[in-house]
Each structure stands twice: as C-alpha cells, then as structure tokens.
Motif scaffolding. Structure first.
Motif, PDB file in Angstrom:
ATOM      1  N   ASP A   1       0.813  -1.367  -0.062  1.00 32.82           N
ATOM      2  CA  ASP A   1      -0.062  -0.032   0.052  1.00 32.82           C
ATOM      3  C   ASP A   1       1.084   1.244  -0.038  1.00 32.82           C
ATOM      4  OD1 ASP A   1      -2.545   1.422   0.224  1.00 32.82           O
ATOM      5  OD2 ASP A   1      -1.805   1.812   2.397  1.00 32.82           O
ATOM      6  N   PHE A   2       1.950   1.164   0.987  1.00 29.70           N
ATOM      7  CA  PHE A   2       2.918   2.276   1.078  1.00 29.70           C
ATOM      8  C   PHE A   2       3.209   2.636  -0.619  1.00 29.70           C
ATOM      9  CE2 PHE A   2       5.729   4.104   4.367  1.00 29.70           C
ATOM     10  CZ  PHE A   2       5.830   5.684   3.801  1.00 29.70           C
ATOM     11  N   TYR A   3       3.918   1.459  -1.217  1.00 31.57           N
ATOM     12  CA  TYR A   3       4.497   1.730  -2.412  1.00 31.57           C
ATOM     13  C   TYR A   3       3.508   2.095  -3.509  1.00 31.57           C
ATOM     14  CZ  TYR A   3       6.729   0.467  -6.854  1.00 31.57           C
ATOM     15  OH  TYR A   3       7.412   0.462  -8.252  1.00 31.57           O
ATOM     16  N   GLU A   4       2.023   1.905  -3.421  1.00 29.87           N
ATOM     17  CA  GLU A   4       1.388   2.418  -4.344  1.00 29.87           C
ATOM     18  C   GLU A   4       1.120   3.699  -4.281  1.00 29.87           C
ATOM     19  OE1 GLU A   4      -3.328   1.689  -5.598  1.00 29.87           O
ATOM     20  OE2 GLU A   4      -2.262   0.217  -4.243  1.00 29.87           O
ATOM     21  N   LYS A   5       1.027   4.106  -2.674  1.00 32.51           N
ATOM     22  CA  LYS A   5       0.809   5.567  -2.542  1.00 32.51           C
ATOM     23  C   LYS A   5       1.857   6.308  -2.914  1.00 32.51           C
ATOM     24  CE  LYS A   5      -2.511   5.539   1.456  1.00 32.51           C
ATOM     25  NZ  LYS A   5      -3.020   4.011   1.119  1.00 32.51           N
TER      26      LYS A   5
ATOM     27  N   ASP B   1      14.633   5.484  -4.713  1.00 32.14           N
ATOM     28  CA  ASP B   1      14.713   5.682  -3.181  1.00 32.14           C
ATOM     29  C   ASP B   1      13.320   4.807  -2.851  1.00 32.14           C
ATOM     30  OD1 ASP B   1      16.898   7.039  -3.054  1.00 32.14           O
ATOM     31  OD2 ASP B   1      16.144   8.736  -2.783  1.00 32.14           O
ATOM     32  N   SER B   2      12.138   5.101  -3.554  1.00 35.16           N
ATOM     33  CA  SER B   2      10.898   4.624  -3.070  1.00 35.16           C
ATOM     34  C   SER B   2      10.998   3.108  -3.153  1.00 35.16           C
ATOM     35  CB  SER B   2       9.799   5.119  -4.049  1.00 35.16           C
ATOM     36  OG  SER B   2       8.502   4.428  -3.813  1.00 35.16           O
ATOM     37  N   ASP B   3      11.445   2.649  -4.390  1.00 36.48           N
ATOM     38  CA  ASP B   3      11.632   1.248  -4.420  1.00 36.48           C
ATOM     39  C   ASP B   3      12.410   0.474  -3.500  1.00 36.48           C
ATOM     40  OD1 ASP B   3      10.224   1.319  -6.754  1.00 36.48           O
ATOM     41  OD2 ASP B   3      12.054   1.147  -8.233  1.00 36.48           O
TER      42      ASP B   3
ATOM     43  N   PHE C   1      13.174   1.724  -0.365  1.00 26.56           N
ATOM     44  CA  PHE C   1      12.442   1.980   0.827  1.00 26.56           C
ATOM     45  C   PHE C   1      11.124   0.820   1.202  1.00 26.56           C
ATOM     46  CE2 PHE C   1      13.268   6.545   1.090  1.00 26.56           C
ATOM     47  CZ  PHE C   1      14.814   6.237   1.449  1.00 26.56           C
ATOM     48  N   THR C   2      10.630   0.337   0.013  1.00 21.56           N
ATOM     49  CA  THR C   2       9.247  -0.300   0.221  1.00 21.56           C
ATOM     50  C   THR C   2       9.736  -1.924  -0.137  1.00 21.56           C
ATOM     51  OG1 THR C   2       8.602   0.278  -2.062  1.00 21.56           O
ATOM     52  CG2 THR C   2       7.833   1.477  -0.179  1.00 21.56           C
ATOM     53  N   ASN C   3      10.723  -2.277  -0.844  1.00 20.45           N
ATOM     54  CA  ASN C   3      11.009  -3.405  -1.160  1.00 20.45           C
ATOM     55  C   ASN C   3      11.879  -4.289  -0.469  1.00 20.45           C
ATOM     56  OD1 ASN C   3       9.117  -3.523  -3.298  1.00 20.45           O
ATOM     57  ND2 ASN C   3      10.379  -2.734  -4.894  1.00 20.45           N
ATOM     58  N   SER C   4      12.699  -3.662   0.153  1.00 18.60           N
ATOM     59  CA  SER C   4      13.873  -4.416   0.809  1.00 18.60           C
ATOM     60  C   SER C   4      13.905  -3.745   2.266  1.00 18.60           C
ATOM     61  CB  SER C   4      15.077  -4.068   0.041  1.00 18.60           C
ATOM     62  OG  SER C   4      15.444  -2.634   0.345  1.00 18.60           O
TER      63      SER C   4
END
Length: 905
Positions: free
Chosen positions: A703-707, A757-759, A761-764
C-alpha cells in the motif's frame, strides 16, 4: 708680448733679463738680487717674483712659494695666484682653493685665470656642482677669453649636462651671432637632446639667426620641427614658432623649399583625424598664413587651397588679406595633382577611420566607389517614364530575362560567363543564383551578371532604373552619379512631354557634366516613313533646345539584333580625359555621401544605445519578475509535494498504529493447552514478530509503495506543468532576444532518484525482532514468573492457556506499535527532510540561467550607459574627424577649381 700674457704664462722674468743673456736665469736673477740689495733702498719685489717663476718652472714649488710670499707691490695678486698654482701642483687643493678665493683684483684677465684654475681644481675633485657653477660664472665674466667657452662646452658634453650645454650654445649664438654656435645648436637638435626644453626658449636665437643667415635659419627650424614632432610639446612648438615667424618679414626672393614641405606635412597630419578641432583652431590659421608666405612652387597649390578650404569650414578664422592672397596664388599655381589618387586616398582614410571606431560603412557606397574606379567599363544609365519601352530596350541586350520582382530596383546589368545576382544594401552584399526567389530590401541595388556578347564587346554595364514617374523614382538619383552616360527613353507617339522635360532638367541639374542621349522607342508603331521622319525631326528640334549636344537613337522591339546594336553604338563614347574627370567628380559625390552616412551612423549609434538601454531595462524588469515568479512556483511546489508526502506518511502511521495492536492481540490463537508454558513467552514473542512482519510486508509496504508511486506521478505532473510554464517563459524571452539564449530546462533526474528511493524503501525492508512480551511491564513480570512457577506442572493447562490468551488479548500494545512504526518510517522521514533540497535542485538550472541573464543584462546596460555618456561628453571624438574629412574634400574641390581656371585661361 703683453705684460699680462707674460704673467699668465709665468714668463715675467724674461722681461727683466737681457735678450742677449746666455747664462741660466737663476744665476742671472741671483746676481741681480745681490746687486739690488746693495742699494740704499733696494727694490727686490720684481726680482723675487721673477725668481719664483723660474723655481716654479723647475718644479721647486716650495722655493717659488717663499719668493712669492714676499711680493707686496701691485704684483701681489698675481703672486697669490701663482702661490695657489704651486699648492695645486703639490696636491694641497684646499690651500690652493682658499688662496684663489682670497684674491681681490680688478684685472679681468687675472680673475679669469683664477676661475680657470678653480675649474681645474674642482674637476680633479670630481665636484660637478662647483665645476658647473664656476664655469658659468667664468663664461658670464669673460666669454671671449681663450678656451673659456671651449672648456665649458667640452665639460658639459663630457658629462652629458645637456641643459647647460644647450644654454651655452644658445647664449653664445645670440651674443656672437656666429654660425659656429648655431651649428653646434643644430647638432644638439638633430641628436634629439633639446626636446625636453620649452620651444619658446629658442625664440631669441632663431630671431638672431634669421638676421645672420636665412638659409641656416631654415635648416635649424626644420631640425627643431622634426625633433618636436613625436614629443608632448609638439603643438606648443608649432604655436610658438608661428607666433614668432608671423612677425618676420620674408623677402620674395628667398626660397624655403624644405620648410614649405614641413608645413605641408604638418598641416596634413593635423587634419588626418588624430587631433581635435578645438586644439587646431588656434594653431592652423597662423600655420597656414605662414605657409602661404614661404610656400615653394611645388606646394603652392596645396597651401592656397588649404587656406581657402579652412576658411570655408571655419569662416573669419583667417585674415581677409591672406584669403585674397591665397585666391590669387591658387590661380597662378602650376603644380597639378592626381585627382583620383587624392580622392581614393581620402576615401581609404575614411574607411580606415570608420573601421577603427567600429562604425559601419555603407556596403552600397563602397560598391559605387569600386565601380567608379573600374575604368575598363562604361556605365550607361537607362531611365524614362513608365510605358516607354525601357525594360524591353534593356532586355534586348541581355541573354537572361530580368525577373519582374526587380522592376522597382536599380539593376546594373553586366556581362559574365556565369549568371549571378548580387543584392547590394547598406549593410552587406549577398550573392544568389538568379533562380533563387530572395526578398530584396527596398534600398538595395541589384548587380545582374549574365552572358551578353554586346556588353562584353563594348565593355558596357547597363543601369536599369524604376520609372521616373513611379513610386520608386528616388532610386534613380541613387545611381545617377554612377552613370558615364544617361539614356532617356522617349515614346515616339509622345516625345518630350512637359513632365518628361521637367524630370530631365532635374536630372541635368544634379549631373550637369554627364552626357545625355535619347532613344525614341516603339518605332514599329509608325508605318509611314514620312511621318516617322517628321517625328524624328520634331523630336531632335525639341532635344536641341535643352540638350544641344545630345544624340538621338531609334528603337523597336522588331529591330534585328544588328539594327539594335548599331543604333546603340551611336550613343557610346570612348573613354578620354573628360571621362576620367567625370569619374573624379562622381567620386567627390560618393566621398561626401560616405561622410554624411557616417555622421548619420554616429547619431544612429547614439539612438540605438538609448533604445538598447530602454529595451534592456524592460528586459531586466521582466527577468527579475520571472525570477520572482520562479521563486513562487518553486515554493508552491515545495509546499504541495511535501504536504502530499506528509499526508501519505501520516496515513501509513495511523494505519500501523491501529492495526499492529490488533495483529498482536490476534496472536492469542497461537496459545493452546499443549503449549510449553515454560517457553511460551519466548515462542509467542517470536510469533508476534512474524505476524507483524507479515502484516507489514503483505499489507503496509504494498500500500505504501502504491501511494508513493502515485505521489511521485503527481509530483512529476506538477514538475511537468512547471516545465511547460518555464518553456513558455523561455520562449517569450528568446523571442525578445531574437535567438535561443535562455534554456530553462529543469532537472528531472530528481524524479528518477525518488523512484529509486521509493523502490529501495518499500521492497527491501529488514525489520528486526521487537521485544513484545519480554518487556519489563508489571503484568509481564508477573506472567513471566508465573510461567516459571507453573511450567513444571502439567495440571490446569486449560486454565493457564485461557489466562495467557486473555493476557495477550487485553495487553496494551500502543507503545510497541509506535516503536515498530517509527522504525519502519525512519528512512521515509529522512527522505522527507531532503525533499526541499531535491525540489531546489530541480529548479536550479532555471534559477542559474535567469540570474546569469540578469547579470549579463545589467552589464550590458552599464556598458551602454558608459558608451552613451562618453559619446555625449566627447562628441568631438566622432564629429571632428568627419568634419576634417569634409575639409579635405573641400580642399580637393578648390584644387579642381584652380585646374579649371588654368584651363580656361
């Protein structure tokens, strides 16, 4: 030998010894001394003086001094001088100097000799100041005494004491009126060692020399003149010498060739544009007046014309009698000049001056001049009213067809193997192929080249003009001064209308010396030979009234090529002396036009600077406004993007704070009756961490990644809107600049960085286990202790399981939820702190470009203001050289008048 000469040479003793005496003077004088001593009142002074001389000659200086110390009669001053000489020989300089200075006498010779000895003494002591002082006193006291001035000159020259050497030469030249000293002075002048002296210093010497020898006077003047030419006091020399020379009455038989040449060189150097008129107005009238009175025959034409032209531009600056004398001498001057060489040199000097002052010289005027000096080609201008067959006439001699689009321009048609079209405007010359449909400026002249056997054979360039009764009739006058011959087209059905005659007289007034001929066109419309003959006769009669020397040619479009060529050939003339003079006359016009053009350019530059300042001030205001607008856009973007990001973070935070406690409470289902209650707290703690991690990985992070992705897309959209605005802004500025100057591209790499940065923060995300049940709250401590106590018992497992579940389900997990949430959101919060920096980076290039544009514009305004102020404060920098060019042109016209007067006479 005179007595004083004997005393000077220390040979007084010879006057008291018999000429026939053969014995040694010491013996003779000793005997005389003994005899005189026997007298009742002996007179031994003269004998002692003579004995001292002999001892001195034999270098027995002490004996000589003893003898001279006992001399007390009228010879005592000489005896003291001799004592000083003896001490000088012995090397006792201070004693010698003291004795010399103590001598008091009325004898000029003795005083001079004492001074000479002091000079020698000071020279030996290297006392330059005392030596110079004594030399000057000696020269002043007795300059005619042998070797006095010679010693003085030698000493001054040896020590390069040029001021005193020059002073000696000048004073002696004035005193003696001897050429010897004037020659020495001239030698100093030619060695350039007099230039530091004020020119007026030589006035008295020059006035004296003129009375002594006029030829040498001229030589010295020329030498002085040339020596001062490169010095700062050159103008002072010219002024002061001419003030002196104006009062010298020159005889008519005197010849002044060299000085006359110097006057000519000086005057022409003054008017070459390197001097301001304000510096010349007080110099030139006197200079020209003096030049005229001594002008050599070779320079008479230039001297007289210089005076008359100067008087034309600066009325009343030269005396009336001088003007009359110049007019009289101008008519008598035998010297001729190369007209074209003078004019071309003047035009070249104007071009060089303009180039050195960054002024644009009309390309069209330069082209006209080049055409005029092409003596291998005759320029024949064809003009007339509309509908008179002018274009058909011109076209009949050309192979290629002239485009209709050129009908409103002057077209100069020439023969050439290759077809070519040149557009000649004031600003440049462009060359095109005839087929190219190029826009031609209104004032441009066209040079049309194409194969034409007739033009080639007769070396002719045809000048086609717009109709004289059309809207572009003024263009005819632009090319009028290029024409060697003018052909006027007449309609056989209406030749010499009143309007045509009026136009012809206007043209003739402009170029009275240009041959006018006429072409009677449309002859094919007259079918009766009798009527044709009558019309031709009538036309010729009208023509003779206004143009008695004109020729009439016939033309019809139906004529054969041979008929056309034969008729046209009647009107062409071979170049002759008049042809050359006519070209020179035309050059005068174009030289004058060039000067006028440059004056207009100067005014245009000033107006352009004013306009440029205003335009750049407006531009500066717009640039500053753009910077302010960019700042507003940037601040708005910072607010919107940060606010949107903060909203996302806050929503995620609230969601985690709400759902993590629920996930932990749901972990109670992990407890069963079969659980090992001794380790249940450890196993349950691990289970809770697993469930939290699963919740975060499966729910929160997607959800965070989508936002975040949505937020980045929205930010990118905002950035693109800003870029569109900046592109429009750059476009409007570049339209003002007239070229692509501003590039306000933003740095979209920022968006890529955010996505990366978004990738990350939200994937690893690696979440460490959190101490949930092992925390030191009172209830947990109790539970832990209970576990230890009850773990060893297997009874009542159901009750224990229920109590554990109730504990897990009712525990307050808010603190744990905040801990986990804060850990997860920490990098996102750090990212948030860098957003403003990143947005500033995004707009960095536009800000840099706009700020640089502001700095550049401010510099341009400053430079333009400085240039404008300089032009306003020093208008003479531009105006004076151009006025002096006019002066040269006017001088040429006076010289041509002189030539005409001589021809008429």
């Amino acid at each position: 030998m005179r007595q004083e000469e004997r005393l000077v040479k220390k040979e007084f003793y010879e006057s008291i010894i018999s000429e026939n005496e053969t014995r040694h003077p010491i013996e003779v004088l000793g005997e005389m001394f003994a005899e005189e001593s026997k007298q009742d009142v002996p007179e031994l002074t003269s004998i002692r003086f003579a004995q001292g001389e002999v001892y001195y000659h034999y270098k027995d200086f002490e004996a000589a001094i003893m003898k001279w110390e006992n001399v007390h009669n009228e010879m005592e001053p000489w005896a003291k001088k001799n004592i000083g000489d003896a001490y000088l020989e012995l090397g006792f300089h201070s004693m010698a100097e003291e004795i010399y200075k103590a001598i008091a006498t009325d004898s000029t010779v003795l005083n001079t000799e004492v001074s000479l000895q002091l000079i020698s003494l000071y020279i030996e002591e290297n006392n330059h100041e005392a030596t110079v002082d004594m030399i000057k006193k000696t020269v002043q006291m007795n300059p005619d005494y042998p070797n006095v001035t010679k010693i003085a000159r030698a000493y001054f020259e040896e020590h390069q004491d040029w001021m005193n050497a020059i002073e000696l030469a000048v004073n002696e030249a004035i005193r003696t009126e001897s050429l010897y000293w004037f020659e020495i002075l001239k030698d100093y002048v030619e060695k350039n060692i007099t230039t530091f002296i004020s020119p007026s210093y030589f006035n008295e010497a020059l006035a004296t020399l003129y009375k002594v020898d006029q030829l040498y006077f001229e030589k010295l003047i020329v030498a002085l003149w040339k020596s001062y030419q490169t010095e700062a006091n050159y103008l002072q020399w010219v002024r002061e010498f001419n003030e002196l020379f104006i009062n010298i009455e020159v005889q008519s038989f005197e010849k002044w060739r060299n000085l006359s040449e110097v006057y000519q060189e000086t005057y022409f150097s003054f008017i070459n544009g390197d001097y301001f008129i304000k510096d010349l107005t007080s110099l030139v009238p006197l200079l020209l007046t003096n030049w005229l009175k001594i002008a050599h025959d070779d320079h008479m034409l230039f001297a007289a014309s210089s005076i008359l032209s100067w008087n034309d531009l600066f009325p009343a600056s030269i005396r009336t009698e001088t003007i009359h004398a110049a007019e009289s001498l101008l008519a008598k001057a035998d010297k001729t000049m190369d007209q074209l060489e003078y004019l071309l040199a003047l035009f070249d000097s104007i071009m060089k001056w303009a180039k050195s002052h960054q002024l644009e010289v009309s390309s069209k005027l330069q082209w006209f001049v080049r055409e005029l000096i092409d003596f291998d080609t005759q320029h024949i201008l064809v003009t007339g009213f509309d509908g008179r067959g002018k274009t058909t006439f011109v076209q009949s001699f050309l192979s290629d067809v002239l485009p209709n689009r050129l009908s409103n321009h002057i077209v100069v048609a020439k023969d050439d193997e290759k077809s070519e079209l040149k557009v000649i405007s004031n600003h440049k010359i462009n060359t095109f192929a005839p087929s190219e449909d190029k826009v031609v400026t209104e004032e441009a002249i066209i040079e049309w080249k194409s194969p034409s056997p007739f033009l080639k054979e007769h070396s002719i360039a045809l000048i086609d003009t717009p109709a004289l009764n059309g809207p572009k009739r003024s263009a005819v006058f632009d090319a009028l001064y290029l024409a060697d011959t003018l052909l006027f087209m007449l309609d056989v059905n209406e030749p010499f209308s009143e309007n045509e005659i009026s136009a012809l007289l206007q043209l003739k007034e402009q170029v009275p010396n240009t041959p006018f001929h006429f072409v009677l066109s449309k002859m094919d419309t007259i079918y009766s030979q009798q009527k044709a003959a009558s019309l031709i006769e009538e036309t010729e009669n009208k023509m003779r009234v206004y143009f008695p020397n004109a020729k009439l040619s016939l033309f019809s479009a139906n004529y054969s090529s041979k008929e056309k060529f034969d008729e046209f050939s009647k009107l062409t003339e071979q170049p002759n002396d008049e042809f050359t003079s006519l070209r020179a006359e035309r050059l005068v016009y174009y030289v004058r036009e060039s000067i006028t053009y440059l004056l207009q350019q100067r005014l245009k530059i000033e107006n352009d600077l004013v306009d440029a300042i205003h335009q750049n001030e407006d531009l500066l205001a717009k640039l500053n406004g753009a910077i302010n607008q960019l700042g507003d856009v940037k601040n708005e973007q910072i607010y919107l993007i940060k606010n949107a990001y903060q909203t996302i973070i806050e929503k995620v935070r609230q969601k985690m704070l709400k759902n993590i406690p629920f996930q932990l409470q749901q972990s109670s289902d992990f407890i069963t009756e079969n659980s090992d209650f001794r380790k249940i707290h450890l196993e349950l703690n691990e289970e809770m961490n697993k469930r939290v991690r699963h919740y975060i990985q499966s729910t929160i992070l997607p959800d965070f990644y989508e936002k975040m992705s949505q937020w980045i897309e929205e930010a990118e959209g905002e950035f693109h809107q800003s870029q569109i605005y900046l592109n429009e802004l750059a476009g409007s500025f570049n339209q003002i600049y007239g070229e692509e100057i501003l590039n306000l591209s933003c740095d979209f790499q920022v968006i890529d960085d955010w996505r990366r940065d978004s990738d990350r923060f939200t994937n690893s995300v690696q979440l460490e286990s959190v101490n949930i049940l092992l925390r030191h709250t009172p209830s947990q401590v109790i539970m832990k202790s209970t576990n230890k106590l009850l773990g060893a018992f297997s009874q009542n497992k159901a009750m224990l399981s229920n109590r554990y579940k109730k504990f897990v389900e009712t525990e307050d997990y808010r603190e744990v939820a905040e801990l986990i949430t804060n850990k997860l959101l920490l990098p996102f919060e750090l990212f948030e702190q860098s957003l403003e920096r990143d947005i500033n980076l995004f707009f960095k290039n536009p800000e840099t470009v706009l700020n640089k544009a502001v700095t550049d514009t401010e510099n341009i305004i400053s430079e333009n203001r400085e240039s404008l102020e300089q032009m306003k404060e020093n208008p003479e920098l531009y105006q004076d050289p151009l006025k002096l060019f006019k002066l040269k042109l006017r001088q040429y016209e006076w010289m041509m008048m002189a030539s005409d007067i001589r021809e008429y006479a």
